[in-house]
Scaffold this motif. Structure first.
Motif, mmCIF file in Angstrom:
data_model
loop_
_atom_site.group_PDB
_atom_site.id
_atom_site.type_symbol
_atom_site.label_atom_id
_atom_site.label_comp_id
_atom_site.label_asym_id
_atom_site.label_seq_id
_atom_site.Cartn_x
_atom_site.Cartn_y
_atom_site.Cartn_z
ATOM 1 N N ASP A 7 13.614 5.407 48.511
ATOM 2 C CA ASP A 7 13.699 4.032 49.007
ATOM 3 C C ASP A 7 13.491 2.978 47.915
ATOM 4 O O ASP A 7 12.974 1.893 48.176
ATOM 5 N N THR A 8 13.856 3.313 46.683
ATOM 6 C CA THR A 8 13.766 2.356 45.573
ATOM 7 C C THR A 8 15.046 2.414 44.743
ATOM 8 O O THR A 8 15.853 3.347 44.879
ATOM 9 N N ASN A 27 10.262 -10.514 44.220
ATOM 10 C CA ASN A 27 10.321 -9.058 44.312
ATOM 11 C C ASN A 27 8.928 -8.469 44.065
ATOM 12 O O ASN A 27 8.673 -7.885 43.007
ATOM 13 N N SER A 29 7.430 -5.912 44.973
ATOM 14 C CA SER A 29 7.284 -4.473 44.785
ATOM 15 C C SER A 29 7.694 -4.012 43.386
ATOM 16 O O SER A 29 7.510 -2.844 43.048
ATOM 17 N N ARG A 73 11.264 -0.649 38.792
ATOM 18 C CA ARG A 73 11.547 0.054 40.052
ATOM 19 C C ARG A 73 11.249 -0.955 41.161
ATOM 20 O O ARG A 73 10.156 -1.540 41.192
ATOM 21 N N GLU A 75 11.618 -1.749 45.450
ATOM 22 C CA GLU A 75 11.873 -1.182 46.780
ATOM 23 C C GLU A 75 13.195 -1.720 47.323
ATOM 24 O O GLU A 75 13.519 -2.902 47.150
ATOM 25 N N ASN A 76 13.944 -0.846 47.985
ATOM 26 C CA ASN A 76 15.250 -1.225 48.526
ATOM 27 C C ASN A 76 15.168 -2.449 49.439
ATOM 28 O O ASN A 76 16.102 -3.246 49.481
ATOM 29 N N HIS A 78 13.678 -5.055 49.017
ATOM 30 C CA HIS A 78 13.680 -6.295 48.246
ATOM 31 C C HIS A 78 15.006 -6.569 47.532
ATOM 32 O O HIS A 78 15.145 -7.610 46.885
#
Length: 177
Positions: A7-8, A27, A29, A73, A75-76, A78
């Motif tokens: 999920d990243t 962002n 994360s 990296r 998270e998706n 974001h």
């Protein structure tokens, strides 16, 4: 080695998002993984942005040149925020998948952004024209980020030689304080 995480996605930043404080605005994360080099691309500036009071950075495909940057990296969840920050909906930048070479020689796939309008390639010894120069505030952000990430000294010295337009963005300076 850059381990994968569910999920990243990996993001290659070469402009203001080199700076941790800047990328975390939209962002939260984003996790710094290291630095990498994008081969056969040149850092340049072309489109004026009111936010920065000068032109923002882009990458231009140019054989034999390279751009150093940060690998984050993210998270998706974001990705839409990053797309908004980069102006994907308004066609300012478009997302692009690139292969980045890490310091230990690994080749990794990263998302990055390239402006939809790009300047013609220029020689390394050729200055950026006055009407395409970044602001003092923008260059300060890039340089602080480059140092914070640990980009190579010779590349940071090259960044220091990029002429700016002398303008400061009070809005962005306050945001980054």
């Amino acid at each position: 080695m850059i381990p994968s995480a569910k999920d990243t996605f990996l993001y290659f930043a070469y402009g203001s998002n080199l700076l941790k404080k800047r990328i975390h605005i939209n962002n939260p994360s984003a996790e710094f993984l290291g630095i990498g080099k994008l081969e056969d691309h040149q850092l340049d500036f072309i489109r004026y942005t009111d936010n920065w009071q000068g032109c923002s950075a882009t990458i231009v495909p140019v054989e034999g040149c390279h751009v150093w940057g940060a690998v984050w990296r993210v998270e998706n969840v974001h990705m839409p925020a990053l797309d908004r920050q980069e102006g994907v909906e308004s066609n300012w930048y478009f997302p692009k998948t690139v292969t980045v070479v890490t310091q230990d020689g690994m080749h990794i796939e990263c998302r990055t952004y390239q402006q939809s309008v790009n300047p013609p390639p220029r020689r390394d010894d050729e200055d950026i024209p006055e009407d395409r120069r970044p602001s003092l505030t923008y260059m300060d952000c890039i340089l602080k980020g480059a140092k914070e990430c640990g980009l190579p000294k010779d590349y940071i010295d090259k960044l220091k030689r990029i002429p700016h337009n002398g303008q400061e963005s009070i809005k962005m300076k306050k945001l980054l304080e």
